[in-house]
Design a protein around this motif. Structure first.
Motif, mmCIF file in Angstrom:
data_model
loop_
_atom_site.group_PDB
_atom_site.id
_atom_site.type_symbol
_atom_site.label_atom_id
_atom_site.label_comp_id
_atom_site.label_asym_id
_atom_site.label_seq_id
_atom_site.Cartn_x
_atom_site.Cartn_y
_atom_site.Cartn_z
ATOM 1 N N TYR A 1 0.831 -1.210 0.000
ATOM 2 C CA TYR A 1 0.000 0.000 0.000
ATOM 3 C C TYR A 1 0.864 1.258 0.000
ATOM 4 O O TYR A 1 0.596 2.212 -0.754
ATOM 5 C CB TYR A 1 -0.919 -0.009 1.216
ATOM 6 C CG TYR A 1 -1.602 1.305 1.484
ATOM 7 C CD1 TYR A 1 -2.621 1.762 0.651
ATOM 8 C CD2 TYR A 1 -1.234 2.094 2.578
ATOM 9 C CE1 TYR A 1 -3.252 2.976 0.888
ATOM 10 C CE2 TYR A 1 -1.858 3.299 2.816
ATOM 11 C CZ TYR A 1 -2.859 3.736 1.976
ATOM 12 O OH TYR A 1 -3.470 4.938 2.219
ATOM 13 N N VAL A 2 1.913 1.279 0.794
ATOM 14 C CA VAL A 2 2.781 2.456 0.882
ATOM 15 C C VAL A 2 3.523 2.681 -0.430
ATOM 16 O O VAL A 2 3.529 3.792 -0.982
ATOM 17 C CB VAL A 2 3.774 2.304 2.044
ATOM 18 C CG1 VAL A 2 4.792 3.434 2.024
ATOM 19 C CG2 VAL A 2 3.041 2.286 3.378
ATOM 20 N N SER B 1 1.132 3.449 -3.374
ATOM 21 C CA SER B 1 0.470 4.746 -3.214
ATOM 22 C C SER B 1 1.365 5.878 -3.689
ATOM 23 O O SER B 1 0.887 6.851 -4.297
ATOM 24 C CB SER B 1 0.087 4.969 -1.750
ATOM 25 O OG SER B 1 -0.920 4.075 -1.353
#
Length: 287
Positions: free
Chosen positions: A247-248, A251
């Motif tokens: 996700y990091v 993103s």
């Protein structure tokens, strides 16, 4: 563009906005979680690999490549933000040029019909440019009393800029302005086209495909190899950890993709329509 108060920490943490990348990444996060759980099951239960298995040493690769991927993402994000900020500076320049032109014409022009024309046509350029950059249809009539016969098959901002200069030249020919006054207002007229060209350069020159594709592949392969090593340390807790890492990293790439074209309609794009409306408001106050 989303308006917000940067000091409200709790709203950032607990509120999920339309611009939040978790909405776009959620299906892939589910896949990564299932994949990580499957790898954990195979290594812990099905294959029953020992704690000293060589598979555990794959984490050495992650330590070495972690620095590389951080540099790539930092460069990617900075490059995208530079494009976003340059776009904002260009539209700030358009605001200043429109104001300066309006101030000069408000002093020079005495005929009310000429003042009315420029009161409509100067903000008309900003409106046309905003629609041109967002690829939206442009109405032939933007404002009351000013009919702009725009050829949609040709460059629309250039047509409005030509109308501006044509009007100024008519004023010079009819002796309503002097040659010195024509030179004074020429800088602002020329800056309109310069700003349009710079905005088109940003919009029509994306990040090279190979670079963008490599980062995506790098992130995906990097994340897919994480469960193999860390399942020995974390067990099934590897599922939320790997999902969060994905996700990091993903993103950051999504944010860069969104802001590298600042003239679209995404939540983080520039409020060009609002800026054009402000130009119209200020010009009507000046002339």
């Amino acid at each position: 563009m989303t308006s917000y108060n940067p000091k409200e920490w709790f709203s950032f943490i607990f509120q999920v906005s339309k611009a939040d990348t978790i909405r776009k990444l959620f299906p892939m996060m589910i896949f990564i979680g299932i994949y990580s759980g499957a790898i954990g099951y195979l290594e812990i239960v099905y294959w029953d690999l020992p704690k000293d298995s060589y598979v555990k040493n794959i984490s050495v690769m992650h330590s070495m490549l972690g620095f590389v991927i951080s540099l790539l993402l930092a460069y990617r994000t900075n490059t995208a933000y530079d494009r976003w900020w340059e776009g904002r500076r260009l539209w700030g320049g358009l605001v200043n040029s429109s104001r300066n032109l309006a101030i000069k014409l408000s002093v020079i022009l005495k005929d009310e019909s000429d003042r009315t024309y420029f009161r409509k046509i100067i903000p008309g350029y900003a409106s046309i440019l905003q629609k041109h950059l967002t690829d939206s249809d442009t109405a032939k009539q933007l404002f009351d009393d000013v009919d702009l016969e725009i050829d949609h098959h040709k460059h629309r901002p250039n047509q409005v800029a030509k109308m501006l200069f044509h009007k100024v030249n008519d004023l010079y020919v009819s002796k309503k302005i002097t040659g010195d006054q024509l030179i004074i207002i020429n800088a602002e007229l020329q800056s309109f086209t310069d700003i349009c060209g710079a905005c088109e350069r940003i919009k029509n020159t994306p990040i090279p495909y190979s670079y963008s594709a490599f980062i995506k592949k790098f992130i995906f392969i990097y994340v897919l190899t994480l469960p193999f090593a860390y399942v020995f340390i974390l067990g099934y807790f590897v599922i939320p950890v790997v999902v969060f890492i994905f996700y990091v990293l993903a993103s950051l790439e999504l944010i860069a993709e969104e802001i590298e074209d600042p003239f679209g309609t995404d939540d983080n794009d520039l409020p060009t329509k609002k800026i054009a409306e402000n130009i119209k408001k200020h010009i009507e106050e000046l002339i």
